[in-house]
Design a protein around this motif. Structure first.
Motif, PDB file in Angstrom:
ATOM      1  N   LEU A 122      36.637  25.307 -48.937  1.00  0.00           N
ATOM      2  CA  LEU A 122      36.511  24.159 -48.046  1.00  0.00           C
ATOM      3  C   LEU A 122      37.636  24.076 -47.018  1.00  0.00           C
ATOM      4  O   LEU A 122      37.412  23.621 -45.893  1.00  0.00           O
ATOM      5  CB  LEU A 122      36.423  22.874 -48.856  1.00  0.00           C
ATOM      6  N   LYS A 123      38.831  24.529 -47.359  1.00  0.00           N
ATOM      7  CA  LYS A 123      39.940  24.500 -46.398  1.00  0.00           C
ATOM      8  C   LYS A 123      39.635  25.433 -45.222  1.00  0.00           C
ATOM      9  O   LYS A 123      39.793  25.044 -44.060  1.00  0.00           O
ATOM     10  CB  LYS A 123      41.246  24.902 -47.080  1.00  0.00           C
ATOM     11  N   ASP A 124      39.202  26.642 -45.512  1.00  0.00           N
ATOM     12  CA  ASP A 124      38.851  27.585 -44.453  1.00  0.00           C
ATOM     13  C   ASP A 124      37.619  27.106 -43.680  1.00  0.00           C
ATOM     14  O   ASP A 124      37.529  27.293 -42.462  1.00  0.00           O
ATOM     15  CB  ASP A 124      38.585  28.977 -45.032  1.00  0.00           C
ATOM     16  N   LEU A 125      36.692  26.481 -44.381  1.00  0.00           N
ATOM     17  CA  LEU A 125      35.495  25.945 -43.738  1.00  0.00           C
ATOM     18  C   LEU A 125      35.879  24.843 -42.752  1.00  0.00           C
ATOM     19  O   LEU A 125      35.385  24.817 -41.624  1.00  0.00           O
ATOM     20  CB  LEU A 125      34.529  25.416 -44.797  1.00  0.00           C
ATOM     21  N   LEU A 126      36.776  23.965 -43.162  1.00  0.00           N
ATOM     22  CA  LEU A 126      37.236  22.900 -42.276  1.00  0.00           C
ATOM     23  C   LEU A 126      37.885  23.492 -41.027  1.00  0.00           C
ATOM     24  O   LEU A 126      37.631  23.036 -39.912  1.00  0.00           O
ATOM     25  CB  LEU A 126      38.214  21.976 -43.002  1.00  0.00           C
ATOM     26  N   GLU A 127      38.680  24.525 -41.191  1.00  0.00           N
ATOM     27  CA  GLU A 127      39.323  25.168 -40.043  1.00  0.00           C
ATOM     28  C   GLU A 127      38.278  25.755 -39.089  1.00  0.00           C
ATOM     29  O   GLU A 127      38.359  25.586 -37.872  1.00  0.00           O
ATOM     30  CB  GLU A 127      40.269  26.266 -40.515  1.00  0.00           C
ATOM     31  N   CYS A 128      37.279  26.417 -39.643  1.00  0.00           N
ATOM     32  CA  CYS A 128      36.208  27.011 -38.841  1.00  0.00           C
ATOM     33  C   CYS A 128      35.436  25.938 -38.084  1.00  0.00           C
ATOM     34  O   CYS A 128      35.186  26.065 -36.873  1.00  0.00           O
ATOM     35  CB  CYS A 128      35.273  27.808 -39.752  1.00  0.00           C
ATOM     36  N   VAL A 129      35.065  24.871 -38.765  1.00  0.00           N
ATOM     37  CA  VAL A 129      34.289  23.794 -38.153  1.00  0.00           C
ATOM     38  C   VAL A 129      35.133  23.065 -37.108  1.00  0.00           C
ATOM     39  O   VAL A 129      34.640  22.700 -36.036  1.00  0.00           O
ATOM     40  CB  VAL A 129      33.748  22.829 -39.227  1.00  0.00           C
ATOM     41  N   HIS A 130      36.411  22.893 -37.385  1.00  0.00           N
ATOM     42  CA  HIS A 130      37.309  22.237 -36.433  1.00  0.00           C
ATOM     43  C   HIS A 130      37.383  23.030 -35.123  1.00  0.00           C
ATOM     44  O   HIS A 130      37.311  22.461 -34.032  1.00  0.00           O
ATOM     45  CB  HIS A 130      38.701  22.090 -37.058  1.00  0.00           C
ATOM     46  N   LYS A 131      37.511  24.342 -35.231  1.00  0.00           N
ATOM     47  CA  LYS A 131      37.562  25.194 -34.029  1.00  0.00           C
ATOM     48  C   LYS A 131      36.237  25.125 -33.265  1.00  0.00           C
ATOM     49  O   LYS A 131      36.219  25.040 -32.034  1.00  0.00           O
ATOM     50  CB  LYS A 131      37.883  26.631 -34.410  1.00  0.00           C
ATOM     51  N   LEU A 132      35.130  25.174 -33.997  1.00  0.00           N
ATOM     52  CA  LEU A 132      33.825  25.081 -33.365  1.00  0.00           C
ATOM     53  C   LEU A 132      33.670  23.733 -32.666  1.00  0.00           C
ATOM     54  O   LEU A 132      33.188  23.652 -31.534  1.00  0.00           O
ATOM     55  CB  LEU A 132      32.716  25.293 -34.391  1.00  0.00           C
ATOM     56  N   HIS A 133      34.116  22.671 -33.323  1.00  0.00           N
ATOM     57  CA  HIS A 133      34.041  21.332 -32.732  1.00  0.00           C
ATOM     58  C   HIS A 133      34.826  21.289 -31.428  1.00  0.00           C
ATOM     59  O   HIS A 133      34.356  20.751 -30.419  1.00  0.00           O
ATOM     60  CB  HIS A 133      34.553  20.292 -33.728  1.00  0.00           C
ATOM     61  N   GLY A 134      36.007  21.871 -31.424  1.00  0.00           N
ATOM     62  CA  GLY A 134      36.798  21.916 -30.196  1.00  0.00           C
ATOM     63  C   GLY A 134      36.084  22.661 -29.084  1.00  0.00           C
ATOM     64  O   GLY A 134      36.075  22.227 -27.925  1.00  0.00           O
TER      65      GLY A 134
END
Length: 92
Positions: free
Chosen positions: A15-27
């Motif tokens: 989930l930590k890596d997933l959050l990072e991936c989704v955060h970058k995509l959101h940006g």
């Protein structure tokens, strides 16, 4: 590739890596003119941060939005649309 990465990280419960991936995509969605994808990434990012009960629902919504954009891009001759938008912005 992000669709596969999101599914893979979800399946592995990273989930930590997933959050990072989704955060970058959101940006990235803030600069691309994709409001549905922007909203879906925002909701999933928030659900991940809060460890919400409905995280999987938001993940599924995000993946579905990503798939719809991919289908649209495959079915649409979109580069001329962007070029015409750019010319219209300059002349207005």
């Amino acid at each position: 590739t992000d669709t596969r990465r999101i599914d893979s990280l979800w399946s592995a419960n990273h989930l930590k890596d997933l959050l990072e991936c989704v955060h970058k995509l959101h940006g990235a969605t803030r600069y691309c003119g994709v409001p549905e994808l922007r909203a879906a990434t925002s909701r999933f990012e928030t659900a991940l941060k809060q460890e919400a009960q409905d995280m999987e629902y938001h993940k599924d919504r995000l993946v579905a939005a990503m798939e719809r954009i991919l289908m649209w891009s495959e079915q649409t001759d979109w580069p001329p649309l962007f070029r015409s938008q750019g010319r219209n912005a300059i002349t207005e």
